[in-house]
Design an enzyme around this catalytic site. Structure first.
Site, PDB file in Angstrom:
ATOM      1  N   CYS A 164      32.517  37.417  56.025  1.00 26.12           N
ATOM      2  CA  CYS A 164      32.318  36.175  56.786  1.00 26.12           C
ATOM      3  C   CYS A 164      32.483  36.470  58.257  1.00 26.12           C
ATOM      4  CB  CYS A 164      33.317  35.104  56.347  1.00 26.12           C
ATOM      5  SG  CYS A 164      33.178  33.568  57.280  1.00 26.12           S
ATOM      6  N   GLU A 170      29.630  35.471  47.246  1.00 26.92           N
ATOM      7  CA  GLU A 170      31.087  35.282  47.178  1.00 26.92           C
ATOM      8  C   GLU A 170      31.687  35.477  48.549  1.00 26.92           C
ATOM      9  OE1 GLU A 170      35.184  37.129  46.948  1.00 26.92           O
ATOM     10  OE2 GLU A 170      33.279  37.984  47.619  1.00 26.92           O
ATOM     11  N   ARG A 182      44.202  34.220  43.773  1.00 28.38           N
ATOM     12  CA  ARG A 182      43.190  34.677  44.727  1.00 28.38           C
ATOM     13  C   ARG A 182      42.059  33.655  44.734  1.00 28.38           C
ATOM     14  NH1 ARG A 182      42.640  39.625  46.886  1.00 28.38           N
ATOM     15  NH2 ARG A 182      40.646  40.292  47.768  1.00 28.38           N
ATOM     16  N   ARG A 189      38.604  32.136  45.981  1.00 26.80           N
ATOM     17  CA  ARG A 189      37.351  32.566  46.574  1.00 26.80           C
ATOM     18  C   ARG A 189      36.256  31.539  46.297  1.00 26.80           C
ATOM     19  NH1 ARG A 189      40.415  35.329  48.764  1.00 26.80           N
ATOM     20  NH2 ARG A 189      40.354  37.576  49.164  1.00 26.80           N
TER      21      ARG A 189
END
Length: 453
Positions: free
Chosen positions: A82, A120, A172, A174
């Protein structure tokens, strides 16, 4: 689909976790898969991919791959980094995507027109570049969704998943963005299942023999260390400071109480007002200021403070002031010592070279693993502590036991800290696989000719 085989490309491949979940999901419905191109720039990642998968075409840097060199494929897979979107050149009210890695994905989708994709990214993408605090998504994600749906014509769905709900003892979160030419994919329906860390731990391995670990175990019982962090920058009941284990030298109970009190007091805004500086999270305080909350004679307090400074738990320094500087890219802010203010005592913080920064609790879960910290996680084993192994790291992300990382440990942990939770990908891919198989005839009709001919 040619000869019951779905073809895909794997971009920003890393360890190939998205590929693994995708292949497993399609295999479960009797459909073969073939990776026709892999793009990855880290040499040790490429080495690992070649060790574990059959790869016919490694393409390297995505910026250097021209459209005509990319084989036809059905699905694009990409855990793209990103990057901030450029604030210049707004397009249809959205921030421009040019110059970002997402633009490379857009370019390939536009040129090759595959049936679908799985993207993702970190959870933070959802509200990155938020325009109004009550908005559901930020302008970055808005740009991405607009591009995929309105510009490229895909039916797009997205959802944030937490790996802890997929039988992995690690939280986690995502975001997954998926799309197909025919249907918006329903990403609901996962039935949460949970496991503890002891389900992935190996046992009976060699423990760490170092002065650091010896000091920890001399001050704490092993079971009392479960879940503890070791750092001087933050507090809390689950945190152990360097002075708690005598790392830089043993100190008295009074000195320990002094450090713990100073640790909290130095963060109060009242001191910034009294000193005459902008408030910051952790300021140096003078002897007289400290004496207002540590009740003992000034001489005794000074003796304790000087001893703690000599040992390295404290530093004697001027407070810092905030400086704003205009640069070509905008206003840059930073702090420098204000030598017009009297010196005081401050906790030594920052990037401390502790060989362990957290001890995992076998009966709990792991925090979100990041590349910079994975190698400094400790695991209780027998009567001692050892580092998390690469195999345990792979298990925390749901990789199969046959998977291996044939690299240096440091590089392996770097790859693990940036990889995906395979069971999450498998769930997402299974939802797409079911729709794809159901609509494969419509897909071929839509494209007039076989896409992968």
């Amino acid at each position: 689909m040619e000869n019951n085989t779905v073809k895909f490309i794997d971009l920003f491949a890393g360890l190939g976790g998205i590929r693994l979940g995708f292949e497993t999901a399609f295999k479960a419905i009797g459909v073969n898969t073939e990776c026709v191109m892999t793009s990855e720039i880290k040499p040790y990642a490429v080495k690992t991919l070649k060790h574990n998968f059959k790869n016919d075409f490694f393409a390297g840097d995505i910026f250097q791959i021209r459209n005509e060199f990319i084989p036809d494929f059905d699905f694009l897979l990409g855990g793209f980094p990103c990057q901030p979107f450029s604030a210049s050149g707004k397009r249809q009210g959205f921030l421009d995507t040019r110059g970002t890695l997402f633009f490379e994905i857009e370019r390939i989708l536009r040129a090759k027109k595959p049936y679908g994709f799985i993207l993702e990214n970190v959870e933070g993408l959802v509200k990155h570049d938020l325009e109004n605090k009550n908005d559901k998504v930020g302008r970055t994600l808005d740009t991405i969704l607009n591009t995929l749906q309105n510009d490229l014509g895909y039916k797009v769905s997205w959802k944030v998943f937490d790996s802890i709900e997929f039988g992995l003892p690690q939280s986690r979160k995502r975001i997954f963005i998926v799309g197909t030419k025919n249907n918006a994919i329903d990403l609901s329906g996962n039935e949460p299942r949970f496991k503890k860390l002891n389900s992935v731990f190996q046992k009976g391995l060699k423990t760490i023999e170092s002065d650091f670990v010896t000091k920890i175990l001399s001050h704490f019982e092993l079971k009392d260390l479960y879940g503890k962090s070791i750092k001087d920058k933050r507090g809390g009941e689950n945190n152990i400071h360097s002075w708690d284990i005598g790392l830089k030298g043993e100190i008295s109970d009074e000195q320990s109480a002094l450090l713990n009190k100073l640790f909290k007091e130095r963060r109060r805004k009242q001191w910034a007002e009294e000193i005459g500086i902008d408030w910051m999270d952790g300021m140096s305080l003078t002897l007289k200021q400290i004496n207002t909350f540590i009740k003992c004679s000034e001489n005794k307090l000074k003796t304790m403070l000087e001893d703690l400074t000599k040992k390295g738990y404290l530093k004697f320094e001027h407070p810092k002031k905030l400086v704003k500087e205009q640069t070509e890219s905008g206003i840059k802010t930073y702090r420098i010592y204000d030598e017009t203010k009297p010196k005081g005592y401050n906790i030594v913080t920052g990037k401390l070279s502790f060989e362990i920064n957290k001890i995992l609790d076998p009966n709990d879960i792991a925090p979100t693993l990041v590349a910079t910290d994975v190698s400094r996680l400790a695991v209780p084993d027998g009567n001692g502590l050892r580092r998390l192994t690469i195999r345990e790291g792979l298990r925390l992300f749901g990789y199969p036991e046959w998977y291996e990382i044939p690299t240096k440990e440091y590089d392996a942990f770097d790859l693990l800290g940036n990889t995906v939770a395979v069971p999450v990908v498998e769930f997402v891919a299974s939802k797409i696989a079911a729709v794809y198989k159901e609509n494969e005839i419509n897909y071929l009709t839509f494209n007039k000719i076989p896409v992968c001919s």
